[in-house]
Enzyme design. Structure first.
Site, PDB file in Angstrom:
ATOM      1  N   ASP A   1       1.481  -0.373 -40.318  1.00 36.55           N
ATOM      2  CA  ASP A   1       2.565   0.438 -39.770  1.00 36.55           C
ATOM      3  C   ASP A   1       3.376  -0.290 -38.707  1.00 36.55           C
ATOM      4  O   ASP A   1       4.540   0.036 -38.471  1.00 36.55           O
ATOM      5  CB  ASP A   1       1.993   1.732 -39.169  1.00 36.55           C
ATOM      6  CG  ASP A   1       2.184   2.917 -40.096  1.00 36.55           C
ATOM      7  OD1 ASP A   1       2.551   2.698 -41.257  1.00 36.55           O
ATOM      8  OD2 ASP A   1       1.965   4.056 -39.652  1.00 36.55           O
TER       9      ASP A   1
ATOM     10  N   SER B   1       0.804   5.713 -52.128  1.00 39.39           N
ATOM     11  CA  SER B   1       0.123   5.030 -51.027  1.00 39.39           C
ATOM     12  C   SER B   1       0.831   5.309 -49.710  1.00 39.39           C
ATOM     13  O   SER B   1       1.992   5.747 -49.658  1.00 39.39           O
ATOM     14  CB  SER B   1       0.087   3.521 -51.281  1.00 39.39           C
ATOM     15  OG  SER B   1       1.390   2.991 -51.276  1.00 39.39           O
ATOM     16  N   HIS B   2       0.123   5.022 -48.633  1.00 40.79           N
ATOM     17  CA  HIS B   2       0.648   5.295 -47.295  1.00 40.79           C
ATOM     18  C   HIS B   2       1.994   4.614 -47.064  1.00 40.79           C
ATOM     19  O   HIS B   2       2.950   5.228 -46.577  1.00 40.79           O
ATOM     20  CB  HIS B   2      -0.362   4.810 -46.248  1.00 40.79           C
ATOM     21  CG  HIS B   2       0.163   4.879 -44.839  1.00 40.79           C
ATOM     22  ND1 HIS B   2       0.087   6.029 -44.090  1.00 40.79           N
ATOM     23  CD2 HIS B   2       0.782   3.951 -44.064  1.00 40.79           C
ATOM     24  CE1 HIS B   2       0.637   5.797 -42.904  1.00 40.79           C
ATOM     25  NE2 HIS B   2       1.060   4.548 -42.860  1.00 40.79           N
ATOM     26  N   MET B   3       2.095   3.333 -47.395  1.00 40.33           N
ATOM     27  CA  MET B   3       3.311   2.586 -47.098  1.00 40.33           C
ATOM     28  C   MET B   3       4.479   3.026 -47.989  1.00 40.33           C
ATOM     29  O   MET B   3       5.642   2.934 -47.578  1.00 40.33           O
ATOM     30  CB  MET B   3       3.061   1.086 -47.249  1.00 40.33           C
ATOM     31  CG  MET B   3       2.040   0.543 -46.263  1.00 40.33           C
ATOM     32  SD  MET B   3       2.546   0.698 -44.536  1.00 40.33           S
ATOM     33  CE  MET B   3       3.473  -0.826 -44.346  1.00 40.33           C
TER      34      MET B   3
ATOM     35  N   ARG C   1       5.675   6.088 -46.234  1.00 39.28           N
ATOM     36  CA  ARG C   1       6.334   5.702 -44.976  1.00 39.28           C
ATOM     37  C   ARG C   1       7.724   5.120 -45.229  1.00 39.28           C
ATOM     38  O   ARG C   1       8.674   5.422 -44.508  1.00 39.28           O
ATOM     39  CB  ARG C   1       5.447   4.675 -44.256  1.00 39.28           C
ATOM     40  CG  ARG C   1       5.894   4.380 -42.841  1.00 39.28           C
ATOM     41  CD  ARG C   1       5.638   5.568 -41.940  1.00 39.28           C
ATOM     42  NE  ARG C   1       6.037   5.236 -40.574  1.00 39.28           N
ATOM     43  CZ  ARG C   1       6.993   5.871 -39.908  1.00 39.28           C
ATOM     44  NH1 ARG C   1       7.638   6.862 -40.459  1.00 39.28           N
ATOM     45  NH2 ARG C   1       7.292   5.521 -38.667  1.00 39.28           N
TER      46      ARG C   1
END
Length: 776
Positions: free
Chosen positions: A713, A732-734, A737
């Site tokens: 992050d 996925s998280h990224m 984001r």
């Protein structure tokens, strides 16, 4: 020292007299000194050879090019498709101008191979350049007809093939010629470290375009007999696990590094023993199945999701597909579904990171009636489809209920973990006991509820996306809703601008780019590596204004009633927002305990003069042994580390495909082309940068990072133009984001494309056209 290799031109000339498995194009070669002294004579020689009006390639052959010690590949100029003496003269001058001043440097001229007649071209290595392992690696282009698409790095249509040199298996017919050429060259040059360029025409003539020593000084840590024995063991294990199982649906299985709990993204394809054992303990041995069963799916509690083949982690996809079957689905339909899912994945291996989006039916959505038609086309009856729909509707309603849904309880458990972590750390327990209880609590109050919240978060996103598919919401509405969520990541970006360095690190300092990796430094261990606290990072994120029109509200209300979803409009959007936030919040909280556990382990190791580097080879299960016995701590740890190092030396030399469809795949395989996930509809251009570079080089770059781990992050504080990951899925998280911030991103390129992009200097990401363009 191998004295066979001389200059590029001279080596090819020698080989032209010896090779039987390939052709070498004729050449005229001369030194720079010769050109200066005898230019007209050389041009006359070209005319007399009948090349004055033929298409030619003018190639460099410097004395320090393609040597045993350095290749200098691509450093000097070569010019292709040249016709006519004036153009030849001009091209020779350009090639010479790219050299240094050594008059012994050479230029050589050869006929130019017409791209319309080239079936395949590429590069081949006689051993893997990254590990030194005995795999022939062929990187080739069978699409464009170009002879330099691989070496120039300007094609995204490349294929990569691995062949274990001591395998009895047969390679694909058209690649056999290249493999046989490698073996012949090894025999002629008395070297097993070769790097060649080749072209194959439609008349099945194989041309050797270049041969040089492979300038990789990496040597295998194990001998060939040991490696071959290990691969036999892997072959046998895959055969054993692929048998029909009485407690599993599905006639066989496949193994992948990207499905579901995606080990490639989270711990990498060759994790050290500590990271691997932690991931198994905290997620894939039992926690994953326990929580999935709690949420209404088939009971797989005794089945580990992840298996490792001598340290290489793979998801057992049959087990995974079983876990997405609602518990109310009858056995016959479950069997049919799992076999259908397996068949589809084997046929379309590029979907291995998108199984919940493109293959399985794991929850109810507003567009499910349309999606289910794919099953009908494959022979499922209307009754079977209706039964599955009803099971998914019941399961989804149970999960999303704002009062009785388990996700509410899971959020409460996560908050308990934070209190218990502080209690353990502040207690008088010895350090081994603290590590043990942080681990146990992290499972019970951390990863267990996180697994549930991750499921709820996935369903929330799918429900929202189906409203877009049904044209009730626009893509802009979807984006605005996602941007309206005050996520942990968006909070971090705000806090970076408003909190003091001390307070910022107190809140976020536990995060690591490699969540399970003891060698990955926490933010608070090397803060200046991740953040520039002296300057303003980026403007505060503008919160999106999400609103619905009266007509949209009416449509959603009708859809909720029509589809039997037990929610009103406010309730469904409350669930969606809370579930998406809860998934990220749970991950943030459980990584506190995990990161503190790793820090305590470092302290324990330091007390016995055991380095962090050595601790990475420890198996976390030795902590259980130390907690439940009186064995000498140092000896137990050192024994575990020694075993871990011994095993990892084998792990480092095994190369397996991302998706193993049968035991034969371990001996020879293609890396299946990946279909990356493009985030946003924007474009971005920038120089290529990497996460381990100086922070100043990251600004306005296209940043390349290995995975979509939330520990990355920190990159969003450096005004990057866009980013690309080797591994990671659309959920996925990224990926999430990037969507929140509106930053163009390419998630999950796969190894081949990522490697290709890594060697470039300037890239353009075009998300709307789903392209990554190599500018230079």
């Amino acid at each position: 020292m191998n004295d066979f290799f001389v200059t590029k031109a001279e080596t090819l000339q020698k080989l032209s007299l010896l090779l039987k498995k390939a052709r070498v194009l004729p050449q005229i070669s001369f030194s720079v000194g010769d050109w200066i002294d005898k230019k007209n004579h050389i041009l006359e020689k070209i005319k007399k050879k009948g090349w004055g009006k033929k298409k030619l390639i003018i190639r460099s052959s410097a004395v320090n090019e393609d040597s045993v010690n350095q290749s200098l590949a691509g450093r000097y100029t070569s010019i292709q498709n040249i016709v006519g003496i004036p153009k030849i003269n001009e091209a020779i001058e350009k090639v010479i101008s790219s050299f240094d001043q050594n008059p012994k440097n050479q230029v050589f001229i050869q006929p130019y191979l017409n791209f319309k007649n080239i079936m395949m071209s590429g590069v081949a290595f006689s051993k893997d350049p990254n590990t030194g392992s005995p795999y022939i690696v062929i990187n080739y282009d069978d699409q464009t007809g170009s002879t330099d698409s691989v070496t120039s790095g300007k094609s995204n249509k490349l294929k990569t093939y691995y062949f274990y040199k001591y395998s009895s298996k047969k390679a694909p017919i058209r690649l056999v010629k290249i493999i046989n050429l490698i073996f012949e060259l090894e025999s002629i040059t008395k070297s097993d470290s070769l790097d060649i360029e080749f072209a194959l025409d439609y008349q099945n003539h194989l041309y050797l375009l270049q041969a040089r020593p492979l300038n990789s000084f990496i040597k295998m840590d194990v001998d060939i007999d040991q490696l071959s024995s290990v691969l036999v063991e892997v072959d046998n294990k895959i055969g054993d696990l692929s048998r029909k199982h009485p407690y599993l649906c599905g006639s066989k299985t496949v193994f992948g590094i990207m499905p579901d709990w995606n080990p490639a993204e989270i711990i990498g394809i060759r994790p050290k023993p500590l990271a691997l054992s932690l991931y198994k303990e905290l997620i894939t041995d039992g926690i994953w199945a326990y929580q999935r069963h709690n949420y209404g799916y088939k009971n797989l509690r005794s089945f580990p999701l992840l298996v490792d083949f001598h340290g290489l982690p793979y998801i057992d996809v049959r087990v995974d597909f079983n876990s997405f079957i609602p518990s109310t689905v009858n056995q016959n339909l479950a069997e049919k579904l799992v076999n259908y899912y397996l068949k589809k994945l084997i046929k379309q291996p590029n979907l291995h990171d998108k199984i919940e989006f493109e293959i399985v039916y794991s929850c109810y959505t507003f567009d499910l009636d349309t999606k289910i038609n794919l099953l009908k086309k494959d022979g499922f009856s209307n009754e079977e489809c209706k039964s599955l729909i009803e099971s998914l509707r019941t399961l989804t309603n149970q999960i999303i209920n704002n009062k009785t849904g388990l996700w509410r309880t899971d959020l409460e458990k996560i908050n308990q973990l934070e209190r218990r972590r502080k209690t353990i750390l502040g207690s008088e327990l010895d350090i081994v006991s603290k590590i043990y209880w942080l681990l146990e609590d992290c499972k019970r109050y951390g990863t267990l509820p996180f697994a549930g919240l991750a499921r709820a978060g996935f369903i929330a996103v799918q429900l929202l996306k189906s409203l877009v598919t049904e044209k009730i919401l626009s893509q802009a509405d979807y984006d605005n809703f996602m941007l309206s969520i005050d996520s942990i990541s968006s909070q971090m970006n705000k806090d970076l601008n408003k909190l003091s360095k001390k307070n910022f690190l107190k809140k976020y300092g536990h995060l690591r780019p490699g969540t399970y990796d003891i060698l990955s430094k926490r933010y608070d261990e090397e803060p200046n590596k991740y953040f520039d606290f002296k300057k303003f990072k980026r403007p505060p994120e503008q919160k999106s204004k999400f609103s619905l029109s009266l007509e949209q509200l009416k449509q959603i209300d009708r859809y909720l009633n029509k589809h039997g979803i037990d929610h009103n409009i406010l309730g469904i959007f409350d669930f969606i927002k809370e579930a998406i936030y809860g998934r990220e919040y749970a991950k943030f909280i459980f990584t506190y305990s995990l990161s503190d556990l790793l820090s305590l382990l470092q302290n324990l190791g330091a007390s016995y003069s055991i380095s962090d580097t050595d601790l990475a080879f420890l198996d976390i299960n030795c902590i259980k042994k130390l907690y439940t016995s009186s064995f000498d701590k140092k000896n137990v740890m050192l024994q575990s580390i020694e075993e871990g190092k011994r095993n990892f030396s084998i792990t480092s030399n095994i190369i397996l495909p991302p998706l193993i469809k049968s035991a034969e795949d371990i001996w020879s395989f293609h890396i299946a082309p990946s279909h990356p996930n493009f985030i946003t509809n924007q474009t971005a251009k920038g120089h290529v940068a990497f996460s381990n570079q100086d922070l100043k080089k990251i600004k306005k770059s296209i940043l390349l990072i290995p995975s979509a781990d939330p520990g990355y992050d920190w990159i969003f504080s450096h005004e990057i133009a866009g980013f690309i990951t080797m591994y990671g899925g659309i959920n996925s998280h990224m990926a999430i984001r990037a969507g929140e911030l509106g930053i163009p991103a390419v998630i999950g390129t796969g190894e081949t494309l990522f490697s290709n992009l890594s060697s470039s200097r300037f890239l353009e990401i075009d998300c709307i056209n789903k392209q990554v363009k190599i500018v230079s």
